[in-house]
Design an enzyme around this catalytic site. Sequence first.
Site, short mmCIF file in Angstrom:
data_model
loop_
_atom_site.label_atom_id
_atom_site.label_comp_id
_atom_site.label_asym_id
_atom_site.label_seq_id
_atom_site.Cartn_x
_atom_site.Cartn_y
_atom_site.Cartn_z
N GLU A 38 -3.38 10.21 -5.37
CA GLU A 38 -3.22 9.68 -6.29
C GLU A 38 -2.42 8.78 -7.03
OE1 GLU A 38 -5.52 6.68 -5.25
OE2 GLU A 38 -4.28 5.45 -6.31
N THR A 80 -4.09 3.03 -0.49
CA THR A 80 -4.80 4.35 -0.05
C THR A 80 -4.33 4.39 1.29
OG1 THR A 80 -5.37 4.55 -2.12
CG2 THR A 80 -5.37 6.32 -0.29
N HIS A 195 -6.11 7.54 -10.66
CA HIS A 195 -6.17 5.57 -10.55
C HIS A 195 -5.74 4.75 -11.61
CE1 HIS A 195 -6.95 2.07 -8.63
NE2 HIS A 195 -6.95 2.74 -7.32
N ASP A 254 -0.02 8.88 -2.65
CA ASP A 254 0.13 7.86 -1.21
C ASP A 254 0.74 6.70 -1.96
OD1 ASP A 254 -1.21 6.99 -3.84
OD2 ASP A 254 -3.04 7.10 -3.09
N HIS A 255 1.41 6.19 -3.11
CA HIS A 255 1.86 4.75 -2.83
C HIS A 255 2.13 4.91 -4.51
CE1 HIS A 255 -1.83 3.69 -4.89
NE2 HIS A 255 -2.46 4.00 -3.91
C1 GP9 Z 1 -10.92 4.82 -3.32
C2 GP9 Z 1 -9.20 5.08 -3.61
C3 GP9 Z 1 -8.23 4.51 -4.13
O1 GP9 Z 1 -11.56 5.39 -2.62
O2 GP9 Z 1 -8.62 5.58 -2.45
O3 GP9 Z 1 -7.18 3.24 -3.07
P1 GP9 Z 1 -6.85 2.14 -3.89
O4 GP9 Z 1 -6.47 1.26 -4.69
O5 GP9 Z 1 -5.86 3.36 -4.71
O6 GP9 Z 1 -5.69 1.68 -2.50
MN MN Z 2 -4.30 5.37 -3.75
#
Ligand code: GP9
Ligand code: MN
Length: 412
Positions: A38, A80, A195, A254-255
């Site tokens: 994340e 994500t 996150h 992921d980003h």
């Molecule tokens: C939620 C997690 C976060 O299940 O994968 O999602 P995001 O806000 O990073 O898209």
């Molecule tokens: Mn994410």
Amino acid sequence: DSSDFVEVEHYIKSNYKEPNDELFGIAEGKNVILISMESIQTFVINNDMNGQEITPFLNSLIDESIYFENFYHQTAQGKTSDSEYLVANSMFGRDSGSVFFTHAGNEYDATPSNLGEEGYFTSVMHPNNKSFWNRDMMYQSLGYDRYFDINSYDVNDENSVGWGLKDVDFFEQSIDLLKSQPEPYYTKFITLTNHYPFDLDEEDKFIDEYDSRSRTLNSFFPTVRYMDHALEVFFDRLKEEGIYEDSIFILYGDHYGISENHNRSMAMFLEKEEITPFDTIQLQRVPMYIHIPGYDQNHVSEMIGGQIDIKPTLLHLLGVDTKDMYHFGSDLNSPERDSFVVLRDGSFISDDYIYTRGICYDKQTEEEIDAESCEPYFERVNLDLNYSDKILFGDLLRYKNPEEEWKTESEK
Ligand code: GP9
Ligand code: MN
């Protein structure tokens, strides 16, 4: 319609890149452990914050992996879910919104179904509600056998922070779930603790917060450090359980975690006067590791690529031929491959240039240069994005097995 499909198919086939002979099939039959990390960005790797190492485990893992230092996320608003889409399909997500919500009913040719056909059991482990990002629907279309969502985990006040189950507990509780699966398996782990807004319990803060005007950037470092710790504990546990040796690991970011709203504090951290559009593009790099226990030809690769390239890269390592698949990415290890990546907003990065927001930059000097230098790439950028969109919005992979369509029910 199907004539659109023929046109797209022609384009895709002409861009196919042969696998690397030395690596094709090197991980054949192994379990695949994919870890979506994340909000991590490459700028924290091999870096410290006020003298404190941010990612000691991920730094040491570079020595035992093929590590891609010029690997970019290609996500947009779908965050994500966009990264999951790119990785599963080797196609671009939408330029706005999330494919997971708008096109969960499409026909796909995704990694989980490809590997299912190779005898793999495929799953996702992530302690969130199953309908978040519409995952429960989309995962079926992508061909996953099982989604271990929040109901598979014991989540309580003690083991939670921020968005939910802490990464250490998540990985620990996942061990038994992993062991319950038939082998070989392809399992994706999606971490959660790092996150926004990067909340963390005091006991889990292994490094200090940064000291800038951005509370977000300040608290980012301790949560990244915590995720790094969780990964180390997970690897140790997999070794103890004897799972490690028979597996191949793909770890990727992921980003971005830190948006441009924090540019002033980011500039301070990076010891730059300001964050230019050139810097913003370089900040879209996320870590990407291929880790194969027992494989000692590890190295840092300068190959420019992105999340769209993970599918063919992985399938080739597993010895699965991708010639007849529909990919916009290509094998990062292929000797035929161009060092090049297209981002969802039409920006692109090559060895020599970065193009973004209508400006062409010289990669070496970081100076604006005449747009002419970037122009030769425009066609490819547009075709990649437009054809990928065409497949998505026209649900064109419906036409990928024409013989089957023509068969009558009784012939099937
Ligand atoms: C939620 C997690 C976060 O299940 O994968 O999602 P995001 O806000 O990073 O898209
Ligand atoms: Mn994410």
